[in-house]
Structures are given as C-alpha cells and as structure tokens.
Scaffold this motif. Sequence first.
Motif, PDB file in Angstrom:
ATOM      1  N   CYS A 282      -0.762   7.628  12.186  1.00 28.41           N
ATOM      2  CA  CYS A 282       0.164   7.727  11.330  1.00 28.41           C
ATOM      3  C   CYS A 282      -0.057   8.546  10.160  1.00 28.41           C
ATOM      4  O   CYS A 282       0.822   9.652  10.098  1.00 28.41           O
TER       5      CYS A 282
ATOM      6  N   ASN B   2       2.423  11.981   9.859  1.00 26.30           N
ATOM      7  CA  ASN B   2       3.319  11.944   8.933  1.00 26.30           C
ATOM      8  C   ASN B   2       2.387  13.270   7.659  1.00 26.30           C
ATOM      9  O   ASN B   2       3.321  13.836   6.968  1.00 26.30           O
TER      10      ASN B   2
ATOM     11  N   PHE C 181       0.430   5.349   4.914  1.00 29.47           N
ATOM     12  CA  PHE C 181       1.478   4.286   5.214  1.00 29.47           C
ATOM     13  C   PHE C 181       1.208   3.128   5.850  1.00 29.47           C
ATOM     14  O   PHE C 181       2.392   2.299   5.651  1.00 29.47           O
ATOM     15  N   ASN C 182      -0.015   3.115   6.216  1.00 25.13           N
ATOM     16  CA  ASN C 182      -0.006   1.951   7.054  1.00 25.13           C
ATOM     17  C   ASN C 182      -1.524   1.502   6.605  1.00 25.13           C
ATOM     18  O   ASN C 182      -2.345   2.428   6.685  1.00 25.13           O
TER      19      ASN C 182
ATOM     20  N   SER D 271       2.702  -2.247   6.824  1.00 29.29           N
ATOM     21  CA  SER D 271       3.200  -0.737   6.300  1.00 29.29           C
ATOM     22  C   SER D 271       4.858  -1.397   5.844  1.00 29.29           C
ATOM     23  O   SER D 271       4.819  -2.500   5.802  1.00 29.29           O
ATOM     24  N   CYS D 272       5.476  -0.501   5.648  1.00 34.06           N
ATOM     25  CA  CYS D 272       6.767  -0.893   5.348  1.00 34.06           C
ATOM     26  C   CYS D 272       7.471  -1.630   6.060  1.00 34.06           C
ATOM     27  O   CYS D 272       7.655  -1.603   7.085  1.00 34.06           O
TER      28      CYS D 272
ATOM     29  N   ARG E 295       4.524   1.317  -0.773  1.00 31.75           N
ATOM     30  CA  ARG E 295       4.945   2.394  -1.355  1.00 31.75           C
ATOM     31  C   ARG E 295       3.731   2.882  -2.350  1.00 31.75           C
ATOM     32  O   ARG E 295       3.104   2.110  -2.852  1.00 31.75           O
TER      33      ARG E 295
ATOM     34  N   ARG F 237       5.848   8.058  -1.805  1.00 32.79           N
ATOM     35  CA  ARG F 237       5.864   7.909  -0.494  1.00 32.79           C
ATOM     36  C   ARG F 237       5.881   6.796   0.250  1.00 32.79           C
ATOM     37  O   ARG F 237       5.476   5.779  -0.143  1.00 32.79           O
ATOM     38  N   LYS F 238       6.395   6.680   1.345  1.00 35.54           N
ATOM     39  CA  LYS F 238       6.345   5.356   2.035  1.00 35.54           C
ATOM     40  C   LYS F 238       6.588   5.764   3.683  1.00 35.54           C
ATOM     41  O   LYS F 238       6.996   6.987   4.039  1.00 35.54           O
ATOM     42  N   CYS F 239       6.289   4.747   4.157  1.00 30.24           N
ATOM     43  CA  CYS F 239       6.726   4.901   5.805  1.00 30.24           C
ATOM     44  C   CYS F 239       8.118   5.208   6.139  1.00 30.24           C
ATOM     45  O   CYS F 239       9.033   4.696   5.645  1.00 30.24           O
TER      46      CYS F 239
END
Lengths: 243, 313
Positions: free
Chosen positions: A33, A37, A60-61, A81-82, A130, A140-142
């Motif tokens: 991830c 990303n 993100f994870n 994650s999200c 987040r 930032r986020k997934c």
Amino acid sequence: MTSLPPAQPRQKKLGLVIDLDICVGCHACAVNCKEWNAGGSAGPLTDLMPYGGAPDGVWFNRIHAFETEGEDARTVYFPKSCLHCEDAACVTVCPTGASFKRTEDGIVLVDDELCIGCKLCSWACPYGAREFDTDAGVMRKCTLCVDRIYNETFDPADRVPACVATCPVSARHFGDLGDPQSPVSRLVAERGGYDLLPELGYRPVNKYLPPRSRPKSTCAVEEAASPSTGGKLLQWLDQLLSR
Amino acid sequence: MHPAPSIIIFTVSSGLGYGLLALTGILTAMDQLPDDHWFGTAAVTLALAAVTLGLISSTLHLGHPERAWRALSQWRSSWLSREGVAALAAFVPGGLLWLMFLLDARGETLRAPLCLASAAFALGTVACTAMIYASLKPIRQWHNPLVLPGYLALALMTGALWLAALASLWPGDARLVIAIALAATALAAAVKLGYWAAIERDRGHSSIESATGLGKGGTVRLFEAPHTSENYLLKEMGFRIARKHARRLRRLALGGGFALPVLLLAAAVAWNVIAPLAAILAAVLGTAGALLERWLFFAEATHTVTLYYGGPG
C-alpha cells in the motif's frame, strides 16, 4: 460537496472484506500500500526520519495484533484501513468540500487541492483511518487504489487495490458490497462478516470475517484411562496389567 | 485529544469576545450600562478584538491557512463551516454597533434591533463552536449534552467578567454588571461540575471488543501495536498526560478560575472602593480558569481509535 450522496437503489459500494481467520500478520499489504500510494495519485506519502530513532509517516493501512482469552483463545492479526463508511462523518464535518464520498462507487476521498488541513475529519473518524501529512499540510487516507481499480492499462486481474493484489494468503477480498450476489457479499453472508464499532452507526462498507472456531484439539497428549482402540488383544493386555 | 494551544486560545478568546458582545448588546438594549458612548465603544472594541485574535489563532492550527476561506462553503453539513459563516456574519451587526457607539448615534428605532442582533449572532457563533465538538461521536467526553451549555456558559462568564471590570472603571454604579458577572461565573462553575460528573459516570458504549469484534469468547487484549514509534493518530488522539493530573487541575480551575472570582466580585459589590481592583483581578483569574478548563476539555477527551492501541477509548 461534503454532504453525503443520496442513497440510490442498487448503489455500488466498493470495499474490502478482510478474513481474520487466515491473515498471518506479515504486513505485506501495508508495505505494498505504502509502495503503490507513495508513487501513485495519493503520493507522496510523507516519511519523517525513516531511518532515525522515531520513524513516523503516513500509512493507509496498519496491522494490529490482538489476543483473545477464553475457550477459543488465540492471536488475531488485524489489518485496519479506511472502511469507506456509508455514514462517513469524516465527509460531512469537512468545512471545505475537500472530503467527499463518490456517488458512483462510494469511495471516500480527499481532494488535496481543497484541504485546509484542519484535521477535523481525523477526529470524526472512529477508526483512525485518516493520517495528517505534516509535510504537505493536508489529510491523507486510503483511496481504495482508485488509480488501480479502474486502470485500463492493467490486466483485469490486477485491477484490485495494492493490498489485495499482494496478500500472500488471500486474506483480503475486494468487490461490490452493494450487490448481494457479488462474491464478497456472499462471503460476508456465509462467514458472518461484521462491522467494526457498529454501535457508532457509521455503517462501514468494509467487513471483517471472524476467525473460525476451532474443533476441540485432538492432538493433546493425555494419560489414557484405557485404550479405546487397538483391538481385543490390547484391551485384554490392558485389563491384565491393570489388576 | 491533543490540546493544541492555537485551538485553546481560539475558543477561549473568541468565546470571551462573543460573550462580551452579547452582554453589551443585551444590557444596552435594556439601558443598564453606563450612559456614555465611550463605554460602549470600549466594550465592543474589546469584544471584536478578542474575537479577531481568536479567529487568527484558529488559522494557525491549519496546514494551509491561506485556504481558510474555503471553509465557508460547506455550511449545509459542517459545524466548522457554519461557525466560520456565523463568525463573519457576526461582524456585521457587531461592527455597526461599534460605529453606533463611536459616533454616539442615538437612532432609537435601530438601537435595540442592532443590540439584539449582535447578541444573537454572537451566541449563535459560540453554539456553532460547541457543536463542532459535541457532534463528534468517537469522543464520548465531547459527544455529551453538557458541552453546548458549557461553551455558552463560559463565553458569557468570561464576557461578563470583562464587562464588569470595564464598568468598575467607569464612574457610576457598576454593581448590577458585577452581580451579573458573579452569577455567570457561578453558573459556569455549576455546568462544569455537572459536566465532569457526567463524563466520570458515562464510560461510553465502545470497547476493544466492539472495536475488533473479537470479544465473542471473552476479553480482547492488544498483543502487538502496528508500529514501533508514535504516529499521527497517537500524537493527536492518544494524548495521555492530563488524566494523571486531571483531578488536581480541575480543583485548580475550580478554585482559582471560578470560586476566587466569585469571592472577589462579592467583595466588589460590598465595598465600592476596591471594586475596580477586585473586578479586574476576577476577570484575569476567570480568563486563566477558562484557559485551564479548555485545556482539560481537550486533554481529558479520549478517542475510540485508542481502543485499537489497547487504550481507554
């Protein structure tokens, strides 16, 4: 626009299903991830002092590990994650319209050109999905790898989030949870997939599959009272020697 | 929750300004303030200065302060956006009120509506500030019915304390304004005591079991955190220092920031000669108490994300 899109019949809800029964806690999903990303449309993802004493950065994870007590005690690896919630308060609290939930597939994203970095969305998220990028001054986020899953230059088999593509034990599944006939929805129905923090009412799209309960172990070494197997001869010898 | 100084100064300073603006408006409409346009000018100047200082401080919290204007766009869903809109809107009646005092304009038909509009916009903005916090379900100490009354009470208290300090410096009888400040301080103390009791009682509905869904067979413990050093989530949401000293700090806020001002104001009502000194001291102490209370409001608040790190959620 930070109001949530109106619910539609047969709404597509893209998300992940994470199988806690088979996750081995290898962190490969988190690493891939980050790798994808950091260079993809969400990047760069800040790392502060990556080789120093207290490395810090945006991921993100995150892979937690829990242990449960009781009859069925075990260690459970727990990627988080999200969850791309249906009632995503991170979206509605956003004062600028930077946070939004896509009408077409329910993915929650941040437009980093609009984000003022007030951090309120990270307070509104109960799951800690987040993370603030101190370098860029934005949240930032997934993205559910929105730059992979619709990428027509990829083989169809590769049009899945990086975390799903890399999982060596297939503990992560990607699909449309709005379609009750999709493979992920059937998996959730079969295995009793559940929501995290359901009492808060965020209605996360991502589901978790519980560890299967194990049959009572037959491998434990015990002092046998009398041989139940082994035939007549052994049972006769056992009786003889027990006198 | 991490108690960021910029947000503490923002909420206390803007609350003070709006409280002062609201009370100046209401008491002017009722003809209960010194009949001198310079008094009104001083009070509204102080109020608008405190509000402006607070708003400037709030932008220091942002990753992109130059984009702050964008925060005015999402008032349909966001309390933070509503607060921004309300804060700007409050400058219209507040600014006109300031002009009215400065120019000593005595237009009777506009006076009362302008005073009451200033008060309504001021208190409305404070309510929006409170709702930013009260609407956040992951933080049980904020998602509490006493948060909104607490913000309003503290705004009125700090505003009334400074109005009393100002009135005590003016010739004439300031006892009514001082008595209002005394009552507002006592009310704010009562609301905070009720709030502290409520957050002690309410342990919240979430647990590590509901966070992980793994509690079927018994309890769940964190076995290993996902990372070895603190990340944004733990720095922002996992603030722990306060809980160790929470009780002592609460007593300090209550004694120095609420009880002492009440005693000083009671003395100011009783002995007119010490009124200016006592009222100014009460205003300073009350403001310090409000800052300490606001620090505690953040530092004592726990977030459900800490459940995933074996914390109290």
